[in-house]
Design an enzyme around this catalytic site. Structure first.
Site, PDB file in Angstrom:
ATOM      1  N   GLU A 127      33.315  39.403  39.563  1.00 15.91           N
ATOM      2  CA  GLU A 127      31.517  40.291  38.243  1.00 15.91           C
ATOM      3  C   GLU A 127      32.553  41.409  37.705  1.00 15.91           C
ATOM      4  O   GLU A 127      33.093  42.408  38.721  1.00 15.91           O
ATOM      5  CB  GLU A 127      30.767  40.686  38.618  1.00 15.91           C
ATOM      6  CG  GLU A 127      29.971  39.314  38.721  1.00 15.91           C
ATOM      7  CD  GLU A 127      28.405  39.360  39.103  1.00 15.91           C
ATOM      8  OE1 GLU A 127      28.101  40.477  39.386  1.00 15.91           O
ATOM      9  OE2 GLU A 127      28.032  38.556  39.470  1.00 15.91           O
ATOM     10  N   TYR A 128      32.252  42.275  36.695  1.00 15.17           N
ATOM     11  CA  TYR A 128      32.218  43.260  35.854  1.00 15.17           C
ATOM     12  C   TYR A 128      34.227  43.587  36.293  1.00 15.17           C
ATOM     13  O   TYR A 128      34.623  44.683  36.129  1.00 15.17           O
ATOM     14  CB  TYR A 128      32.192  44.057  36.276  1.00 15.17           C
ATOM     15  CG  TYR A 128      30.757  43.766  36.310  1.00 15.17           C
ATOM     16  CD1 TYR A 128      29.849  44.117  35.049  1.00 15.17           C
ATOM     17  CD2 TYR A 128      29.853  44.209  37.412  1.00 15.17           C
ATOM     18  CE1 TYR A 128      28.267  43.702  35.328  1.00 15.17           C
ATOM     19  CE2 TYR A 128      28.707  43.882  37.687  1.00 15.17           C
ATOM     20  CZ  TYR A 128      27.500  43.124  36.221  1.00 15.17           C
ATOM     21  OH  TYR A 128      26.330  42.793  35.740  1.00 15.17           O
ATOM     22  N   ARG A 129      35.326  42.397  35.825  1.00 14.07           N
ATOM     23  CA  ARG A 129      36.873  43.249  36.463  1.00 14.07           C
ATOM     24  C   ARG A 129      36.953  43.018  37.905  1.00 14.07           C
ATOM     25  O   ARG A 129      37.856  43.542  37.564  1.00 14.07           O
ATOM     26  CB  ARG A 129      37.512  43.576  35.549  1.00 14.07           C
ATOM     27  CG  ARG A 129      36.680  43.242  33.948  1.00 14.07           C
ATOM     28  CD  ARG A 129      38.072  42.555  32.896  1.00 14.07           C
ATOM     29  NE  ARG A 129      38.024  42.051  31.640  1.00 14.07           N
ATOM     30  CZ  ARG A 129      37.217  40.991  30.905  1.00 14.07           C
ATOM     31  NH1 ARG A 129      36.723  39.644  32.275  1.00 14.07           N
ATOM     32  NH2 ARG A 129      37.108  41.233  29.823  1.00 14.07           N
ATOM     33  N   LEU A 130      36.455  42.968  38.350  1.00 11.40           N
ATOM     34  CA  LEU A 130      36.643  43.198  40.114  1.00 11.40           C
ATOM     35  C   LEU A 130      36.865  42.249  40.686  1.00 11.40           C
ATOM     36  O   LEU A 130      36.360  41.396  41.829  1.00 11.40           O
ATOM     37  CB  LEU A 130      35.615  43.981  40.827  1.00 11.40           C
ATOM     38  CG  LEU A 130      34.816  45.354  40.108  1.00 11.40           C
ATOM     39  CD1 LEU A 130      33.985  45.860  40.920  1.00 11.40           C
ATOM     40  CD2 LEU A 130      36.203  46.062  40.059  1.00 11.40           C
ATOM     41  N   HIS A 131      38.502  41.794  40.000  1.00 14.55           N
ATOM     42  CA  HIS A 131      38.568  40.725  40.546  1.00 14.55           C
ATOM     43  C   HIS A 131      39.286  40.445  41.869  1.00 14.55           C
ATOM     44  O   HIS A 131      40.030  41.923  42.650  1.00 14.55           O
ATOM     45  CB  HIS A 131      40.191  39.836  39.884  1.00 14.55           C
ATOM     46  CG  HIS A 131      39.806  40.348  37.967  1.00 14.55           C
ATOM     47  ND1 HIS A 131      38.723  39.658  37.549  1.00 14.55           N
ATOM     48  CD2 HIS A 131      39.885  40.737  37.522  1.00 14.55           C
ATOM     49  CE1 HIS A 131      38.917  39.616  36.218  1.00 14.55           C
ATOM     50  NE2 HIS A 131      39.409  40.514  36.183  1.00 14.55           N
TER      51      HIS A 131
END
Ligand SMILES: Cc1cc2nc3c(=O)[nH]c(=O)nc-3n(C[C@H](O)[C@H](O)[C@H](O)COP(=O)(O)O)c2cc1C
Length: 201
Positions: A176-180
Protein backbone atom coordinates in the site's frame (compact mmCIF):
# COMPACT_ATOMS: atom_id res chain seq x y z
CA UNK A 1 17.01 -10.82 10.59
CA UNK A 2 13.21 -10.72 10.59
CA UNK A 3 11.47 -13.95 9.58
CA UNK A 4 10.11 -13.93 6.05
CA UNK A 5 6.43 -14.83 6.06
CA UNK A 6 3.59 -15.47 3.64
CA UNK A 7 4.53 -15.23 -0.03
CA UNK A 8 8.19 -14.59 0.88
CA UNK A 9 8.54 -17.65 3.15
CA UNK A 10 11.10 -20.33 2.37
CA UNK A 11 14.82 -21.08 2.38
CA UNK A 12 15.14 -21.79 -1.33
CA UNK A 13 14.65 -18.94 -3.82
CA UNK A 14 13.98 -21.36 -6.69
CA UNK A 15 11.07 -22.82 -4.74
CA UNK A 16 9.70 -19.35 -4.05
CA UNK A 17 10.01 -18.50 -7.76
CA UNK A 18 8.21 -21.72 -8.71
CA UNK A 19 5.46 -21.01 -6.18
CA UNK A 20 4.93 -17.47 -7.50
CA UNK A 21 4.89 -18.69 -11.12
CA UNK A 22 2.33 -21.38 -10.18
CA UNK A 23 0.12 -18.71 -8.67
CA UNK A 24 0.54 -16.44 -11.71
CA UNK A 25 -0.36 -19.33 -14.00
CA UNK A 26 -3.82 -19.25 -12.43
CA UNK A 27 -4.27 -15.49 -12.59
CA UNK A 28 -2.48 -14.12 -15.69
CA UNK A 29 -4.47 -13.86 -18.92
CA UNK A 30 -1.58 -15.34 -20.94
CA UNK A 31 2.15 -16.12 -20.91
CA UNK A 32 2.66 -16.11 -17.11
CA UNK A 33 6.17 -17.43 -17.83
CA UNK A 34 7.17 -14.46 -20.00
CA UNK A 35 10.43 -12.82 -18.93
CA UNK A 36 12.07 -9.63 -20.18
CA UNK A 37 15.56 -10.91 -20.94
CA UNK A 38 18.26 -8.31 -20.78
CA UNK A 39 21.69 -8.52 -22.40
CA UNK A 40 24.45 -6.10 -23.37
CA UNK A 41 26.02 -5.88 -26.81
CA UNK A 42 29.74 -5.70 -27.53
CA UNK A 43 29.65 -1.90 -27.02
CA UNK A 44 27.96 -2.25 -23.62
CA UNK A 45 24.61 -1.03 -25.00
CA UNK A 46 21.79 -2.82 -23.15
CA UNK A 47 19.13 -4.78 -25.01
CA UNK A 48 15.90 -6.41 -23.86
CA UNK A 49 13.20 -8.66 -25.29
CA UNK A 50 10.60 -11.09 -24.01
CA UNK A 51 11.24 -14.83 -24.00
CA UNK A 52 9.43 -17.68 -22.30
CA UNK A 53 10.92 -19.20 -19.17
CA UNK A 54 10.57 -22.93 -19.74
CA UNK A 55 12.17 -24.49 -16.68
CA UNK A 56 12.87 -23.45 -13.12
CA UNK A 57 15.42 -26.03 -12.07
CA UNK A 58 16.92 -26.66 -8.63
CA UNK A 59 19.67 -24.11 -9.33
CA UNK A 60 18.93 -22.32 -12.61
CA UNK A 61 16.39 -20.82 -15.03
CA UNK A 62 16.16 -22.10 -18.64
CA UNK A 63 14.78 -20.55 -21.83
CA UNK A 64 15.09 -21.53 -25.50
CA UNK A 65 16.08 -19.58 -28.57
CA UNK A 66 18.10 -19.44 -31.78
CA UNK A 67 21.87 -19.58 -31.18
CA UNK A 68 22.64 -17.18 -34.05
CA UNK A 69 20.11 -14.53 -32.93
CA UNK A 70 21.19 -11.12 -31.69
CA UNK A 71 20.46 -12.14 -28.11
CA UNK A 72 22.57 -15.30 -28.45
CA UNK A 73 25.53 -13.33 -29.75
CA UNK A 74 25.19 -10.93 -26.84
CA UNK A 75 24.82 -13.76 -24.32
CA UNK A 76 27.80 -15.66 -25.70
CA UNK A 77 29.95 -12.54 -25.70
CA UNK A 78 29.12 -11.35 -22.18
CA UNK A 79 28.45 -14.71 -20.52
CA UNK A 80 25.96 -12.88 -18.30
CA UNK A 81 22.31 -11.86 -18.41
CA UNK A 82 19.46 -10.52 -16.34
CA UNK A 83 15.72 -10.90 -16.54
CA UNK A 84 12.62 -9.58 -14.90
CA UNK A 85 9.18 -11.12 -14.80
CA UNK A 86 6.18 -9.05 -13.81
CA UNK A 87 2.67 -10.24 -13.10
CA UNK A 88 0.05 -7.53 -13.36
CA UNK A 89 -2.60 -9.79 -11.82
CA UNK A 90 -0.50 -10.39 -8.69
CA UNK A 91 1.36 -7.08 -8.67
CA UNK A 92 4.65 -8.88 -8.15
CA UNK A 93 8.00 -9.08 -9.88
CA UNK A 94 11.05 -11.29 -9.76
CA UNK A 95 14.45 -10.02 -10.92
CA UNK A 96 17.35 -12.35 -11.71
CA UNK A 97 21.01 -11.70 -12.60
CA UNK A 98 23.57 -14.33 -13.34
CA UNK A 99 25.87 -16.22 -15.62
CA UNK A 100 24.93 -18.11 -18.77
CA UNK A 101 25.60 -21.57 -20.12
CA UNK A 102 24.06 -23.32 -23.12
CA UNK A 103 21.67 -26.25 -22.77
CA UNK A 104 22.12 -28.12 -26.04
CA UNK A 105 21.92 -31.72 -24.82
CA UNK A 106 19.07 -34.18 -24.24
CA UNK A 107 17.08 -31.61 -22.26
CA UNK A 108 16.99 -29.28 -25.28
CA UNK A 109 16.07 -32.25 -27.52
CA UNK A 110 13.21 -33.15 -25.19
CA UNK A 111 11.86 -29.61 -25.08
CA UNK A 112 12.17 -29.26 -28.86
CA UNK A 113 10.23 -32.51 -29.30
CA UNK A 114 7.47 -31.29 -26.99
CA UNK A 115 6.71 -28.34 -29.29
CA UNK A 116 4.10 -28.45 -32.05
CA UNK A 117 5.33 -29.60 -35.48
CA UNK A 118 4.74 -26.12 -36.90
CA UNK A 119 6.88 -24.57 -34.16
CA UNK A 120 9.61 -27.14 -34.72
CA UNK A 121 9.64 -26.39 -38.44
CA UNK A 122 9.46 -22.68 -37.72
CA UNK A 123 12.69 -22.95 -35.75
CA UNK A 124 14.32 -24.48 -38.85
CA UNK A 125 12.88 -21.82 -41.16
CA UNK A 126 13.74 -18.70 -39.20
CA UNK A 127 17.23 -17.24 -39.31
CA UNK A 128 16.28 -15.25 -36.22
CA UNK A 129 17.32 -11.58 -36.07
CA UNK A 130 18.70 -11.49 -39.62
CA UNK A 131 17.01 -9.32 -42.31
CA UNK A 132 14.01 -10.85 -44.09
CA UNK A 133 12.91 -9.62 -47.53
CA UNK A 134 9.19 -10.33 -47.06
CA UNK A 135 6.65 -12.42 -45.16
CA UNK A 136 6.31 -14.48 -48.37
CA UNK A 137 10.00 -15.37 -48.26
CA UNK A 138 9.53 -16.80 -44.77
CA UNK A 139 6.45 -18.78 -45.85
CA UNK A 140 8.48 -20.19 -48.77
CA UNK A 141 11.26 -21.17 -46.36
CA UNK A 142 8.73 -22.94 -44.09
CA UNK A 143 7.41 -24.91 -47.10
CA UNK A 144 10.97 -25.85 -48.06
CA UNK A 145 11.93 -27.17 -44.61
CA UNK A 146 8.56 -28.92 -44.30
CA UNK A 147 9.27 -30.86 -47.50
CA UNK A 148 12.86 -31.53 -46.49
CA UNK A 149 12.44 -32.40 -42.79
CA UNK A 150 9.14 -34.29 -42.87
CA UNK A 151 6.91 -34.93 -39.85
CA UNK A 152 9.71 -35.61 -37.36
CA UNK A 153 12.36 -32.92 -37.65
CA UNK A 154 15.48 -33.18 -35.49
CA UNK A 155 16.44 -30.22 -33.31
CA UNK A 156 18.51 -27.74 -35.31
CA UNK A 157 22.05 -27.42 -33.94
CA UNK A 158 21.49 -23.64 -34.08
CA UNK A 159 18.51 -23.78 -31.71
CA UNK A 160 18.54 -24.70 -28.01
CA UNK A 161 18.49 -23.55 -24.45
CA UNK A 162 20.30 -21.13 -22.22
CA UNK A 163 20.59 -21.68 -18.52
CA UNK A 164 20.93 -18.68 -16.21
CA UNK A 165 22.62 -19.53 -12.93
CA UNK A 166 21.82 -16.62 -10.64
CA UNK A 167 24.00 -14.73 -8.23
CA UNK A 168 21.09 -12.44 -7.39
CA UNK A 169 17.33 -12.97 -7.18
CA UNK A 170 14.95 -10.30 -5.95
CA UNK A 171 11.34 -10.86 -4.99
CA UNK A 172 9.12 -7.78 -5.03
CA UNK A 173 5.50 -7.44 -4.03
CA UNK A 174 3.28 -4.41 -4.23
CA UNK A 175 2.46 -2.74 -0.95
CA UNK A 176 0.00 0.00 0.00
CA UNK A 177 1.09 3.58 -0.72
CA UNK A 178 4.16 2.37 -2.65
CA UNK A 179 5.53 0.76 0.51
CA UNK A 180 6.45 -2.38 -1.38
CA UNK A 181 8.20 -5.44 0.04
CA UNK A 182 11.56 -6.38 -1.47
CA UNK A 183 13.85 -9.23 -0.51
CA UNK A 184 17.08 -9.75 -2.41
CA UNK A 185 18.98 -13.04 -2.31
CA UNK A 186 22.68 -12.59 -3.10
CA UNK A 187 25.67 -14.89 -3.29
CA UNK A 188 29.24 -14.44 -4.57
CA UNK A 189 29.07 -17.49 -6.82
CA UNK A 190 26.86 -20.51 -7.55
CA UNK A 191 28.45 -22.66 -4.84
CA UNK A 192 28.26 -19.99 -2.13
CA UNK A 193 25.49 -19.59 0.41
CA UNK A 194 22.74 -17.05 -0.15
CA UNK A 195 22.35 -14.03 2.05
CA UNK A 196 18.91 -12.43 2.15
CA UNK A 197 18.37 -8.70 2.67
CA UNK A 198 15.19 -6.68 2.86
CA UNK A 199 15.51 -3.54 0.76
CA UNK A 200 13.80 -0.20 0.92
CA UNK A 201 11.08 0.05 -1.69
C1 LIG B 1 5.60 -13.08 -24.93
C2 LIG B 1 6.79 -13.33 -25.86
C3 LIG B 1 7.48 -14.53 -25.73
C4 LIG B 1 8.58 -14.80 -26.55
N1 LIG B 1 9.27 -15.96 -26.35
C5 LIG B 1 10.40 -16.17 -27.07
C6 LIG B 1 11.22 -17.31 -26.78
O1 LIG B 1 10.93 -18.12 -25.88
N2 LIG B 1 12.35 -17.48 -27.52
C7 LIG B 1 12.71 -16.61 -28.51
O2 LIG B 1 13.74 -16.83 -29.15
N3 LIG B 1 11.97 -15.51 -28.78
C8 LIG B 1 10.83 -15.26 -28.09
N4 LIG B 1 10.07 -14.15 -28.34
C9 LIG B 1 10.54 -13.21 -29.38
C10 LIG B 1 11.62 -12.31 -28.80
O3 LIG B 1 11.03 -11.30 -27.99
C11 LIG B 1 12.50 -11.64 -29.88
O4 LIG B 1 11.70 -10.93 -30.80
C12 LIG B 1 13.35 -12.65 -30.66
O5 LIG B 1 13.83 -13.69 -29.82
C13 LIG B 1 14.54 -11.95 -31.31
O6 LIG B 1 15.31 -11.29 -30.34
P1 LIG B 1 16.82 -10.87 -30.60
O7 LIG B 1 16.89 -10.27 -31.99
O8 LIG B 1 17.18 -9.89 -29.53
O9 LIG B 1 17.65 -12.13 -30.51
C14 LIG B 1 8.97 -13.86 -27.54
C15 LIG B 1 8.24 -12.65 -27.66
C16 LIG B 1 7.17 -12.39 -26.83
C17 LIG B 1 6.44 -11.08 -26.96
Amino acid sequence: MEARKGIFAGDNPFEIARRWLDEATKTEINDPNAIALSTVDADGLPNARMVLLKEIEDAAFVFYTNYTSAKAQELDHAGKAAFVMHWKSLRRQIRVRGTITKEEGPQADAYYKSRSLKSRLGAWASDQSSPLASRAALVTEVAKVTAKKGPNPDRPAFWGGYRITPVEIEFWADGEYRLHDRFVWRRAGPSDDWSVTRLNP
